[in-house]
Every structure is written in structure tokens, then in C-alpha cells.
Design a protein around this motif. Structure first.
Motif, PDB file in Angstrom:
ATOM      1  N   VAL A 309       0.808  -1.223   0.000  1.00 35.61           N
ATOM      2  CA  VAL A 309       0.000   0.000   0.000  1.00 35.61           C
ATOM      3  C   VAL A 309       0.842   1.274   0.000  1.00 35.61           C
ATOM      4  O   VAL A 309       0.314   2.359  -0.245  1.00 35.61           O
ATOM      5  CB  VAL A 309      -0.973   0.030   1.206  1.00 35.61           C
ATOM      6  N   LEU A 310       2.131   1.185   0.275  1.00 34.13           N
ATOM      7  CA  LEU A 310       2.999   2.369   0.334  1.00 34.13           C
ATOM      8  C   LEU A 310       4.023   2.409  -0.799  1.00 34.13           C
ATOM      9  O   LEU A 310       4.970   3.188  -0.759  1.00 34.13           O
ATOM     10  CB  LEU A 310       3.730   2.429   1.681  1.00 34.13           C
ATOM     11  N   GLY A 311       3.815   1.610  -1.811  1.00 34.26           N
ATOM     12  CA  GLY A 311       4.786   1.532  -2.892  1.00 34.26           C
ATOM     13  C   GLY A 311       4.950   2.812  -3.678  1.00 34.26           C
ATOM     14  O   GLY A 311       6.007   3.055  -4.266  1.00 34.26           O
ATOM     15  N   ASN A 312       3.912   3.676  -3.709  1.00 33.33           N
ATOM     16  CA  ASN A 312       3.976   4.930  -4.469  1.00 33.33           C
ATOM     17  C   ASN A 312       4.188   6.164  -3.591  1.00 33.33           C
ATOM     18  O   ASN A 312       4.181   7.293  -4.104  1.00 33.33           O
ATOM     19  CB  ASN A 312       2.691   5.105  -5.282  1.00 33.33           C
ATOM     20  N   LEU A 313       4.352   5.970  -2.299  1.00 35.04           N
ATOM     21  CA  LEU A 313       4.467   7.097  -1.372  1.00 35.04           C
ATOM     22  C   LEU A 313       5.751   7.884  -1.625  1.00 35.04           C
ATOM     23  O   LEU A 313       6.841   7.317  -1.679  1.00 35.04           O
ATOM     24  CB  LEU A 313       4.442   6.583   0.067  1.00 35.04           C
ATOM     25  N   ARG A 314       5.595   9.230  -1.778  1.00 37.99           N
ATOM     26  CA  ARG A 314       6.745  10.103  -2.033  1.00 37.99           C
ATOM     27  C   ARG A 314       7.046  11.050  -0.867  1.00 37.99           C
ATOM     28  O   ARG A 314       8.184  11.414  -0.648  1.00 37.99           O
ATOM     29  CB  ARG A 314       6.498  10.952  -3.289  1.00 37.99           C
ATOM     30  N   LEU A 315       5.994  11.477  -0.160  1.00 39.55           N
ATOM     31  CA  LEU A 315       6.163  12.467   0.908  1.00 39.55           C
ATOM     32  C   LEU A 315       5.391  12.034   2.140  1.00 39.55           C
ATOM     33  O   LEU A 315       4.216  11.683   2.053  1.00 39.55           O
ATOM     34  CB  LEU A 315       5.641  13.840   0.441  1.00 39.55           C
ATOM     35  N   VAL A 316       6.062  12.061   3.306  1.00 40.38           N
ATOM     36  CA  VAL A 316       5.419  11.801   4.594  1.00 40.38           C
ATOM     37  C   VAL A 316       5.691  12.984   5.508  1.00 40.38           C
ATOM     38  O   VAL A 316       6.852  13.374   5.700  1.00 40.38           O
ATOM     39  CB  VAL A 316       5.934  10.504   5.247  1.00 40.38           C
ATOM     40  N   ASN A 317       4.625  13.543   6.069  1.00 46.08           N
ATOM     41  CA  ASN A 317       4.739  14.642   7.021  1.00 46.08           C
ATOM     42  C   ASN A 317       4.057  14.218   8.311  1.00 46.08           C
ATOM     43  O   ASN A 317       2.845  14.012   8.347  1.00 46.08           O
ATOM     44  CB  ASN A 317       4.063  15.898   6.452  1.00 46.08           C
ATOM     45  N   LEU A 318       4.856  14.047   9.379  1.00 48.01           N
ATOM     46  CA  LEU A 318       4.347  13.644  10.694  1.00 48.01           C
ATOM     47  C   LEU A 318       4.419  14.859  11.607  1.00 48.01           C
ATOM     48  O   LEU A 318       5.499  15.287  12.008  1.00 48.01           O
ATOM     49  CB  LEU A 318       5.170  12.484  11.253  1.00 48.01           C
ATOM     50  N   ASP A 319       3.264  15.420  11.941  1.00 47.66           N
ATOM     51  CA  ASP A 319       3.211  16.719  12.604  1.00 47.66           C
ATOM     52  C   ASP A 319       2.817  16.568  14.072  1.00 47.66           C
ATOM     53  O   ASP A 319       2.025  15.702  14.444  1.00 47.66           O
ATOM     54  CB  ASP A 319       2.190  17.605  11.885  1.00 47.66           C
ATOM     55  N   ASN A 320       3.385  17.446  14.902  1.00 51.34           N
ATOM     56  CA  ASN A 320       3.018  17.558  16.319  1.00 51.34           C
ATOM     57  C   ASN A 320       3.128  16.239  17.076  1.00 51.34           C
ATOM     58  O   ASN A 320       2.201  15.823  17.784  1.00 51.34           O
ATOM     59  CB  ASN A 320       1.603  18.126  16.457  1.00 51.34           C
ATOM     60  N   LEU A 321       4.279  15.590  16.968  1.00 46.94           N
ATOM     61  CA  LEU A 321       4.566  14.435  17.812  1.00 46.94           C
ATOM     62  C   LEU A 321       4.880  14.933  19.214  1.00 46.94           C
ATOM     63  O   LEU A 321       5.572  15.937  19.379  1.00 46.94           O
ATOM     64  CB  LEU A 321       5.752  13.643  17.270  1.00 46.94           C
TER      65      LEU A 321
END
Length: 478
Positions: A309-321
Motif C-alpha cells: 500500500v505504500l509503494g507509491n508514497l513520495r512524501l510523509v509529514n508527521l506533525d506535532n509528535l
């Protein structure tokens, strides 16, 4: 601009005649670059330029909520006047109106827009519809009343809604079949935004639409949102859902490429498994997850489950950890998404987001171990961390990423964000001191510490950035 004054000027137009020595096409080009209300003010200075109002191809009447509360009726009158008097052979490229459901004002706007929809070509049409009471002051009875008022509006002006391409709604509690009926009426709709709209607590929202490209939901007491049949949907965001089960079920969404989820508090130990959430969303290219300085509600999973399911993922933004949470768990995205190009992490106990029901004990410190010690990633080009600290946890993380990402070019390390609102409102709350490097000597020492254990010389540039001052947006909610 004062619309009452505009009305007076229009009534006294015969007394105004200031010659303007410019060709019509030049003047029209000038006024088309203005807001519609400024264009009116400009055109009424002369009989020669008044005709330009009938030639406008862009009609945008969007003013601040405070001003709108005062002159909503005038906005309706001006909208009606422009649409009734313009030249029908000139297409409207962009029609954008913001108004309140109040009295007969919205009906006047709706009827004039409906007539324009029938008689003229309109490329893009947008309604931003407010209610006469603030979102945070609405009772259950208010939500039901406003929904009834809106349903009467759409029933009275179906042609207006039938031509809309964008619709923003707030503070409405519909019946079970109302939202599907709205989507049937708004057959040209491409963008739909809901704020505090639902069909009652634990209702299920099933969305089907042939043309919808963007769907944004904030608050609302849906137990689940089912994206059932949306062949053109590209962007989806869901903020502040209220129940523990997966907030989304993806059906037929073959073009969905951007997904945003934001939540501060989930009153359960259950977590969301991305492998299940995205079972039909393998084309996702951009993912934004905002934890609002609260509990980490995503479950780290192994590469075997996530890779499909993540084979096309280009950008990950993890906010406010949350600041006390070790960020090592976020590496599961890197391992499971071979096409990932950019990873951005923001570590911040942003007090504006922290729910009064939360306690720090409910914030989960997730554990995760890589499946292989010599894992390599070939596409990650940039790592950004806001809230970076000069401690072993952060330095180990950056070193690990630089070892794995063999083609990384930029590592951007920022001090923690500072919220001006938090600083004033929560000045009594003790703030964790920052250990971010301040001097050039400290930065150079830290850079050597990070890269010292790398076997080969890295081509990545390590950048140190100062803190980012953040001012919360002023929400245009009555």
C-alpha cells in the motif's frame, strides 16, 4: 470596502462622469485583477467604466466574517445586481461567494446564481455558506435548525447548486439521506468541505460522486466515512474524528493520491493500522498525519504488510509528535516505502492542541525494530526535523537515516516551534528547555558526531535552522 457606500454611489451614478482615456480592453484587464468589490468601486467613477461591470468574467465576493455579519444583506443585493446586469455572452471564469444563511439573503443569492447558471456559462462556482451562530456555541437544536434551513435553500435553488464546483458548509446536522441527496443535486461538484457537519452521533457517511476531486471533513460525529465510489477523488483529509474505529474506509478511489489525518485524542488503546486503512489506496503519494501533541494513534507495521500500500508514497509529514515520544518508530515508513523522497517530522508539545481530557500517561512511546540491520533506501533525498534536540535519541535517529538513505542530499534540523498564542495563554506552564545547538561551534561538533560513524563520506548537507514562530490562524467561524 463599505458596501453601503457602494450602494449610495450606484444610486447617484448620474451625477458622476469622470472621463477615463484608456481602451476598454485595458481597463477590463485592470479591474479583472481586483476583487469584485474593488472593481465596483473603480467602475462607478464614470459612465464609461460602468459598462465594465457587465463584462466581468471573475466575480469574487468574499469578506471577513465580522463584516459579513453586519452587511450580509448588502452582499446579497450586490451579487444579484451584478449577475442580473452582466452580459450573458461573456462566460464567468470564476464565481466565488461567501454568505450567511439568514433571512432571505441566501435565497436572493441562490436565485440570482440559479438564473446565471441557466443563462450563462460558468466554469468555476463556489459557495462558502456560514450560519448565524458560532460553531462552538451551537447546540444540537441549532445544528438541526441550520440543516433544515439549508435543505430548504437547496430545494428552492436546485439549479444554483447543480452548477457548483466547490462547496463549504458548517454547523449542520442532517438526516440519514440528506448528504447523499445533496451530492446528487450538486452534480458538478469537485470540492466539498464540511466543518461540524454530520448526520448524528455514530452515523456512517457513505460518499458517492462521479466528479468529486477533493473532500475535507473537520469534526462531525461520524463513526466512519466510507469513500464508496469516487473515481476522480485525489485529495482527502479528515480532522478530529470522535470514535475509536478506523475513521476511513476506502472503496473505489483509483486516483486518491493525497491523504491527511489529524487527531489530538483517541480515548482507547486501539491504533490505526495503515495496511488496513489503505487497502484500496495503493496510489497514495503524499501522507500527512497530525497527532496534535497527543497520543500516537498509528501502529508501526512490518514491511511485508505495508509495502503493497505504500509503494507509491513520495512524501510523509508527521506533525506535532509529543516531545517525550522517541521518534525511532517513524522509521517504519522509510523501510516500507521504497519510493519515499522526503520525510518531515515535527516534534512539539503545542498546548493549543492538547485536549483537557488528555494526560501525558496516555501518550504512547512506540517501540519498533528494523527488519534488517543493513537496510538501504535509494530514493530519500531530504529529512527535515522540527524540534530537534542535541541528545542521543535524535542524533542516533539522524545517523540511522543517513546510513540507510544512500542518496540523501539534505538534512534540515530546526529548533522547536514557538507559538505566540501558547506563550501568552499558557505562560504558567513549564516549558521543556531546548538543547538545540546555538553556536557555530556546537553545530559543527554535532555535525561531526552525526557523521562520524558513517562508513562512507555522506554527500548530504546538514542544515541548522532557528525556531519557527507560529501564529494560529484566525478561524473564520461565527
Amino acid at each position: 470596502m463599505n458596501l453601503n457606500r457602494v450602494g449610495c454611489q450606484l444610486r447617484d451614478l448620474r451625477e458622476i462622469d469622470r472621463p477615463i482615456k484608456l481602451p476598454d480592453d485595458v481597463l477590463l484587464n485592470i479591474v479583472e485583477r481586483m476583487s469584485t468589490l474593488d472593481a465596483i468601486r473603480t467602475c462607478i467613477i464614470s459612465k464609461e467604466t460602468l459598462k465594465l461591470l457587465t463584462m466581468l468574467s471573475q466575480i469574487i465576493i468574499v469578506i471577513g466574517t465580522t463584516e459579513l455579519l453586519r452587511i450580509n444583506g448588502v452582499v446579497a443585493d450586490v451579487t444579484s445586481m451584478i449577475l442580473r446586469t452582466r452580459a450573458p455572452q461573456i462566460p464567468i471564469r470564476n464565481l466565488k461567494l461567501k454568505f450567511i444563511l439568514r433571512g432571505d439573503d441566501h435565497l436572493k443569492i441562490g436565485r440570482s446564481v440559479a438564473l446565471a447558471m441557466v443563462t450563462q456559462e460558468i466554469d468555476v462556482a463556489e459557495f462558502e455558506i456560514l450560519t448565524n451562530k458560532g460553531s462552538y456555541d451551537c447546540t444540537r437544536a441549532d445544528l438541526l435548525f441550520f440543516a433544515t434551513q439549508f435543505k430548504a435553500f437547496i430545494g428552492e435553488c436546485p439549479d444554483a447548486f447543480g452548477g457548483l464546483t466547490r462547496l463549504h458548509l458548517q454547523n449542520l446536522r442532517f438526516g440519514e439521506s440528506d448528504i447523499p441527496n445533496i451530492l446528487i443535486t450538486c452534480k458538478r461538484l469537485e470540492s466539498l468541505h464540511f466543518f461540524l457537519c454530520d448526520a448524528g452521533p455514530r452515523s456512517v457517511l457513505s460518499v458517492e460522486h462521479a466528479r468529486l476531486i477533493e473532500l475535507d471533513i473537520t469534526h462531525g460525529y461520524f463513526s466512519t466515512v466510507e469513500l464508496k465510489y469516487l473515481p476522480k477523488l485525489q485529495r482527502m483529509s479528515y480532522n478530529n474524528w470522535h470514535y475509536a474505529k478506523n475513521p476511513l474506509v476506502l472503496g473505489f478511489v483509483p486516483q486518491l493520491s493525497e491523504l491527511g489525518l489529524a487527531n489530538a485524542y483517541v480515548n482507547t488503546d486501539r491504533t490505526i493500522r495503515i495496511s488496513q486503512l489503505l487497502i484500496n489506496g495503493s496510489l497514495i503519494r503524499s501522507m500527512y498525519l497530525d497527532f496534535r501533541s497527543g497520543k500516537i494513534w498509528v501502529q508501526p507495521e512490518c514491511q511485508k504488510l505495508l509495502a503493497p500500500v505504500l509503494g507509491n508514497l513520495r512524501l510523509v509529514n508527521l506533525d506535532n509528535l509529543p516531545e517525550e515520544c522517541d521518534i525511532a518508530w517513524t522509521l517504519f515508513f522509510l523501510e516500507a516505502a521504497p519510493s519515499l523522497e522526503e520525510l518531515c517530522i515535527i516534534v512539539w508539545d503545542h498546548k493549543c492542541h492538547i485536549d483537557s481530557r488528555q494526560s501525558y500517561s496516555k501518550k504512547t512511546d512506540l517501540k519498533w525494530e528494523p527488519s534488517t540491520a543493513d537496510f538501504k533506501h535509494k530514493n530519500l533525498a531530504k529529512l527535515t526535523i522540527h524540534g530537534f534536540e542535541s541528545n542521543d535519541s535524535f542524533t542516533r535517529y539522524v545517523t540511522h537515516v543517513m546510513k540507510a538513505a544512500v542518496n540523501i542530499r539534505v538534512v534540515s534540523l530546526h529548533d522547536k516551534k514557538v507559538c505566540k498564542h501558547c506563550t501568552g495563554k499558557f505562560s504558567h506552564v513549564k516549558v521543556r528547555p531546548s538543547s538545540y545547538p546555538q553556536t557555530d561551534e556546537e553545530k559543527d561538533l554535532l555535525s561531526r558526531k552525526i557523521t562520524g560513524s558513517l562508513v562512507a563520506t555522506s554527500h548530504a548537507v546538514i542544515q541548522f535552522r532557528p525556531s519557527c514562530y507560529y501564529s494560529p490562524p484566525v478561524m473564520e467561524i461565527l
